[in-house]
Each structure stands twice: as C-alpha cells, then as structure tokens.
Design a protein around this motif. Structure first.
Motif, PDB file in Angstrom:
ATOM      1  N   SER A  66       0.906  -1.351   0.161  1.00 28.55           N
ATOM      2  CA  SER A  66       0.098   0.186   0.135  1.00 28.55           C
ATOM      3  C   SER A  66       0.784   1.221   0.199  1.00 28.55           C
ATOM      4  CB  SER A  66      -1.170   0.110   1.159  1.00 28.55           C
ATOM      5  OG  SER A  66      -0.128   0.039   2.277  1.00 28.55           O
ATOM      6  N   LEU A  67       1.895   1.161   0.538  1.00 33.15           N
ATOM      7  CA  LEU A  67       2.746   2.423   0.606  1.00 33.15           C
ATOM      8  C   LEU A  67       3.895   2.360  -0.439  1.00 33.15           C
ATOM      9  CD1 LEU A  67       3.100   2.518   4.385  1.00 33.15           C
ATOM     10  CD2 LEU A  67       1.811   4.136   3.090  1.00 33.15           C
ATOM     11  N   HIS A  68       3.981   1.329  -1.165  1.00 33.83           N
ATOM     12  CA  HIS A  68       5.165   1.189  -2.036  1.00 33.83           C
ATOM     13  C   HIS A  68       6.551   1.466  -1.648  1.00 33.83           C
ATOM     14  CE1 HIS A  68       1.911   0.998  -4.933  1.00 33.83           C
ATOM     15  NE2 HIS A  68       1.480   2.189  -4.364  1.00 33.83           N
ATOM     16  N   LEU A  69       7.065   0.886  -0.601  1.00 25.70           N
ATOM     17  CA  LEU A  69       8.361   0.756   0.353  1.00 25.70           C
ATOM     18  C   LEU A  69       8.576  -0.625   0.595  1.00 25.70           C
ATOM     19  CD1 LEU A  69       7.452   3.547   2.597  1.00 25.70           C
ATOM     20  CD2 LEU A  69       9.025   3.943   0.891  1.00 25.70           C
ATOM     21  N   GLY A  70      10.007  -0.699   0.733  1.00 28.13           N
ATOM     22  CA  GLY A  70      10.471  -2.029   0.956  1.00 28.13           C
ATOM     23  C   GLY A  70      10.226  -2.445   2.384  1.00 28.13           C
ATOM     24  N   THR A  71      10.754  -3.631   2.870  1.00 27.51           N
ATOM     25  CA  THR A  71      10.241  -4.136   4.168  1.00 27.51           C
ATOM     26  C   THR A  71      10.838  -3.258   5.340  1.00 27.51           C
ATOM     27  OG1 THR A  71      12.348  -5.508   4.361  1.00 27.51           O
ATOM     28  CG2 THR A  71      10.577  -6.490   3.572  1.00 27.51           C
ATOM     29  N   GLU A  72      11.865  -2.328   5.208  1.00 27.72           N
ATOM     30  CA  GLU A  72      12.222  -1.533   6.264  1.00 27.72           C
ATOM     31  C   GLU A  72      12.739  -0.028   5.527  1.00 27.72           C
ATOM     32  OE1 GLU A  72      15.635  -3.262   8.142  1.00 27.72           O
ATOM     33  OE2 GLU A  72      14.527  -4.722   9.506  1.00 27.72           O
ATOM     34  N   ALA A  73      12.671   0.794   6.042  1.00 26.24           N
ATOM     35  CA  ALA A  73      12.786   2.235   5.496  1.00 26.24           C
ATOM     36  C   ALA A  73      13.092   3.241   6.553  1.00 26.24           C
ATOM     37  CB  ALA A  73      11.578   2.697   4.640  1.00 26.24           C
ATOM     38  N   GLU A  74      14.251   3.867   6.450  1.00 23.87           N
ATOM     39  CA  GLU A  74      14.534   4.982   7.373  1.00 23.87           C
ATOM     40  C   GLU A  74      13.493   6.221   7.051  1.00 23.87           C
ATOM     41  OE1 GLU A  74      18.402   5.892   8.248  1.00 23.87           O
ATOM     42  OE2 GLU A  74      19.012   3.780   8.692  1.00 23.87           O
ATOM     43  N   ALA A  75      13.377   7.232   7.963  1.00 18.77           N
ATOM     44  CA  ALA A  75      12.639   8.296   7.773  1.00 18.77           C
ATOM     45  C   ALA A  75      12.908   9.324   8.992  1.00 18.77           C
ATOM     46  CB  ALA A  75      11.180   8.050   7.614  1.00 18.77           C
ATOM     47  N   VAL A  76      12.576  10.521   8.738  1.00 18.15           N
ATOM     48  CA  VAL A  76      13.008  11.738   9.431  1.00 18.15           C
ATOM     49  C   VAL A  76      11.672  12.279   9.859  1.00 18.15           C
ATOM     50  CG1 VAL A  76      14.098  13.640   9.932  1.00 18.15           C
ATOM     51  CG2 VAL A  76      15.348  12.221   8.615  1.00 18.15           C
ATOM     52  N   PHE A  77      11.374  12.392  11.100  1.00 16.35           N
ATOM     53  CA  PHE A  77      10.048  12.953  11.293  1.00 16.35           C
ATOM     54  C   PHE A  77      10.259  14.497  11.497  1.00 16.35           C
ATOM     55  CE2 PHE A  77       7.320  14.961  14.863  1.00 16.35           C
ATOM     56  CZ  PHE A  77       6.125  14.348  14.258  1.00 16.35           C
ATOM     57  N   ARG A  78       9.201  15.149  10.842  1.00 15.98           N
ATOM     58  CA  ARG A  78       9.114  16.706  10.669  1.00 15.98           C
ATOM     59  C   ARG A  78       7.677  16.968  11.140  1.00 15.98           C
ATOM     60  NH1 ARG A  78      13.981  18.806   9.204  1.00 15.98           N
ATOM     61  NH2 ARG A  78      12.555  20.411   8.826  1.00 15.98           N
ATOM     62  N   MET A  79       7.941  18.231  11.992  1.00 15.37           N
ATOM     63  CA  MET A  79       6.959  18.868  12.335  1.00 15.37           C
ATOM     64  C   MET A  79       6.704  20.086  11.512  1.00 15.37           C
ATOM     65  SD  MET A  79       6.822  18.711  16.794  1.00 15.37           S
ATOM     66  CE  MET A  79       5.567  19.702  16.709  1.00 15.37           C
ATOM     67  N   LEU A  80       5.950  19.890  10.528  1.00 11.49           N
ATOM     68  CA  LEU A  80       5.745  21.293   9.665  1.00 11.49           C
ATOM     69  C   LEU A  80       4.925  22.446  10.419  1.00 11.49           C
ATOM     70  CD1 LEU A  80       5.136  19.266   6.133  1.00 11.49           C
ATOM     71  CD2 LEU A  80       7.319  20.036   7.295  1.00 11.49           C
ATOM     72  N   LYS A  81       5.183  23.362   9.993  1.00  9.24           N
ATOM     73  CA  LYS A  81       4.592  24.787  10.739  1.00  9.24           C
ATOM     74  C   LYS A  81       3.352  25.421   9.935  1.00  9.24           C
ATOM     75  CE  LYS A  81       8.456  25.753  13.620  1.00  9.24           C
ATOM     76  NZ  LYS A  81       9.400  26.635  13.878  1.00  9.24           N
TER      77      LYS A  81
END
Length: 148
Positions: A66-81
């Motif tokens: 559903s997300l079109h990603l691999g088994t593991e994926a790194e990401a950075v959390f962002r709080m957009l203003k």
C-alpha cells in the motif's frame, strides 16, 4: 503526533532512542504514536517525536504494497508549521503524513536530536569519577606534592 498531542492531551511521553513504537488509529480518526506495548490499549499515552527524529519503519507485506516501500525504511520525522502537520520524510524525498500511515505500523526510534551529545557525556562521567577515586587512594603526601 506532536501538534495534535500538544493541544489535546494532558499526558505525553517523549520518544527515546532505541524505543519501539507503533501507529494507533484513535476513535476520532486520528493517528497517534504510542508504545508498541500500548497498541491494543483503549487509552494509550501518546509518544511525542521531536522534529528531526530519525526512525526505522518495519513494514508488513500488506503495508509494503500500500505504501510502495521495502520491508524496512528510514525516515525523518518533521513537524511542519504551515500548515501544522506531522510528516515522515523518506530518503527518496517522499513525505507521508502521520494520518496516512496504517494502523499497527511498527517503527524503532534511531536518533533523537540533541540526545546523542548527552549520551556521550554520560559515558565519560564514570571514567572521570574513577580517576578521582584512584587519586584519593594515594597517600596524602604524594597528593600534596602533585599540587606544587
């Protein structure tokens, strides 16, 4: 998560490096980040990620599709203003809002900004304390001579 929890809840826990968390869909159709152990709890304590927290997602097969990603994926959390929203930014530049992540998704907190220097400082403290204890074991006269 942090924009919503800061405005609508009384008790919030801060994310820590090494912690395993999950996405929980709440009754009002909003997603919260909670401890993995509280995914099935009716009233879990939300966990707040600070801006630029690095995480590692662990996707199930259906979530990958559903997300079109691999088994593991790194990401950075962002709080957009503008507008206020919480997103995870992946290495390919794609951003997925917290609300668009599937219920039950598990991820690990890799790095919480600002805490990496603190942990290095804490690791040094016992070594300094140990050196001072060794000096106290030396005879008083020897310690006095080192001062001159």
């Amino acid at each position: 998560m942090c924009w919503f929890s800061a405005e609508y809840t009384n008790q919030i826990e801060d994310a820590k490096a090494g912690q395993r968390l999950g996405i929980k869909r709440m009754l009002w159709h909003s997603n919260w980040v909670v401890r993995e152990s509280e995914l099935d709890a009716p009233r879990p304590c939300p966990v707040c990620l600070i801006d630029r927290t690095m995480v590692l997602f662990r996707f199930s097969e259906s979530q990958q599709a559903s997300l079109h990603l691999g088994t593991e994926a790194e990401a950075v959390f962002r709080m957009l203003k503008k507008p206020k929203r919480d997103v995870f930014e992946f290495s390919d530049g794609r951003q997925i809002t917290l609300g668009d992540l599937p219920d039950g998704l598990i991820f690990d907190v890799l790095v919480v900004p600002g805490s990496e220097q603190l942990s290095a400082l804490l690791d040094m403290e016992p070594a300094v304390q140990h050196e001072e204890e060794e000096r106290e074991k030396e005879p008083f006269f020897v310690r006095l001579l080192t001062r001159f």
